[in-house]
Design a protein around this motif. Structure first.
Motif, mmCIF file in Angstrom:
data_model
loop_
_atom_site.group_PDB
_atom_site.id
_atom_site.type_symbol
_atom_site.label_atom_id
_atom_site.label_comp_id
_atom_site.label_asym_id
_atom_site.label_seq_id
_atom_site.Cartn_x
_atom_site.Cartn_y
_atom_site.Cartn_z
ATOM 1 N N LEU A 285 -3.203 -40.190 10.306
ATOM 2 C CA LEU A 285 -1.976 -39.428 10.551
ATOM 3 C C LEU A 285 -2.177 -37.958 10.205
ATOM 4 O O LEU A 285 -1.766 -37.069 10.962
ATOM 5 N N GLN A 286 -2.808 -37.675 9.088
ATOM 6 C CA GLN A 286 -3.085 -36.286 8.707
ATOM 7 C C GLN A 286 -3.982 -35.607 9.740
ATOM 8 O O GLN A 286 -3.780 -34.435 10.065
ATOM 9 N N ALA A 287 -4.960 -36.339 10.259
ATOM 10 C CA ALA A 287 -5.840 -35.773 11.285
ATOM 11 C C ALA A 287 -5.047 -35.454 12.549
ATOM 12 O O ALA A 287 -5.230 -34.388 13.151
ATOM 13 N N CYS A 288 -4.157 -36.347 12.950
ATOM 14 C CA CYS A 288 -3.335 -36.100 14.142
ATOM 15 C C CYS A 288 -2.407 -34.909 13.930
ATOM 16 O O CYS A 288 -2.246 -34.071 14.818
ATOM 17 N N GLN A 289 -1.801 -34.827 12.756
ATOM 18 C CA GLN A 289 -0.913 -33.702 12.470
ATOM 19 C C GLN A 289 -1.679 -32.386 12.479
ATOM 20 O O GLN A 289 -1.194 -31.376 13.000
ATOM 21 N N ALA A 290 -2.886 -32.379 11.916
ATOM 22 C CA ALA A 290 -3.687 -31.146 11.925
ATOM 23 C C ALA A 290 -4.053 -30.761 13.351
ATOM 24 O O ALA A 290 -4.064 -29.579 13.706
ATOM 25 N N TYR A 291 -4.361 -31.763 14.193
ATOM 26 C CA TYR A 291 -4.693 -31.497 15.592
ATOM 27 C C TYR A 291 -3.517 -30.877 16.326
ATOM 28 O O TYR A 291 -3.660 -29.884 17.045
ATOM 29 N N ILE A 292 -2.323 -31.441 16.120
ATOM 30 C CA ILE A 292 -1.130 -30.913 16.786
ATOM 31 C C ILE A 292 -0.819 -29.504 16.289
ATOM 32 O O ILE A 292 -0.469 -28.614 17.069
ATOM 33 N N ARG A 293 -0.980 -29.271 14.990
ATOM 34 C CA ARG A 293 -0.755 -27.915 14.453
ATOM 35 C C ARG A 293 -1.746 -26.921 15.065
ATOM 36 O O ARG A 293 -1.384 -25.800 15.378
ATOM 37 N N ALA A 294 -3.009 -27.354 15.227
ATOM 38 C CA ALA A 294 -4.023 -26.469 15.810
ATOM 39 C C ALA A 294 -3.685 -26.151 17.266
ATOM 40 O O ALA A 294 -3.873 -25.018 17.725
ATOM 41 N N LEU A 295 -3.189 -27.138 17.994
ATOM 42 C CA LEU A 295 -2.807 -26.883 19.383
ATOM 43 C C LEU A 295 -1.570 -25.993 19.474
ATOM 44 O O LEU A 295 -1.429 -25.226 20.414
ATOM 45 N N GLY A 296 -0.694 -26.127 18.484
ATOM 46 C CA GLY A 296 0.537 -25.337 18.491
ATOM 47 C C GLY A 296 0.308 -23.858 18.241
ATOM 48 O O GLY A 296 1.105 -23.015 18.608
ATOM 49 N N ARG A 297 -0.798 -23.543 17.601
ATOM 50 C CA ARG A 297 -1.101 -22.132 17.335
ATOM 51 C C ARG A 297 -1.546 -21.506 18.568
ATOM 52 O O ARG A 297 -1.831 -20.911 19.264
#
Length: 171
Positions: free
Chosen positions: A159-171
């Motif tokens: 879950l943390q990996a997915c959240q970090a991925y989504i945050r990276a895409l959001g930037r």
């Protein structure tokens, strides 16, 4: 005037008119040729500028994509490392449980008379343990509990990996 000159005058006038028209035609051709050449030059310059702008934009997007790939790779390595560390810790704990090096226990409710527990609520004077009464779990049950917490840890790390991925895409 002579009749010859009278007949020759319209022919000379016509020849002069044709010559003037030819000269005018050449001048017009020259002027339009220059105008068309100027338009072609301007169009070429505009196309060159557009091509350079498109190439710069494409390079910028390629740089952004490469930076994102690097960030995602670093993030993936971090989360893989966290996952492997958690797995190693779980394996170590499972090994310690299997060798009886560690025993899992649960707190007993000293006020629960319905449980019918034969464990005394208070420790004797000769006891080393001065804490609340505890009951040891069967090693097989302890292994199942460790497996459940292992799956939970893996889920949280994913879950943390997915959240970090989504945050990276959001930037």
């Amino acid at each position: 005037m002579s009749p010859f000159l009278l007949r020759l005058a319209p022919a000379v006038g016509l020849a002069l008119s044709l010559a003037a028209a030819g000269v005018a035609w050449k001048v017009q051709d020259w002027r339009y040729g220059n105008t068309l050449a100027e338009q072609a030059r301007l169009q070429t310059e505009t196309l060159n500028r557009l091509t350079l702008a498109a190439a710069a934009s494409q390079q910028h997007e390629a740089d952004r994509r490469l930076a994102l790939e690097r960030q995602l790779s670093a993030s993936e390595q971090t989360h893989y490392r966290a996952l492997s560390d958690a797995q190693r810790d779980q394996d170590r704990l499972r090994d310690r449980l299997a060798t009886a090096d560690v025993r899992l226990s649960v707190l007993l409710d000293a006020n629960d008379v319905a449980a019918g527990c034969a464990v005394p609520a208070a420790t004797g004077a000769g006891g080393l343990d001065h804490g609340a009464p505890r009951a040891r779990l069967d090693p097989a049950h302890a292994q199942r509990i460790i497996a459940i917490t292992d799956a939970g840890d893996r889920g949280l790390i994913a879950l943390q990996a997915c959240q970090a991925y989504i945050r990276a895409l959001g930037r």
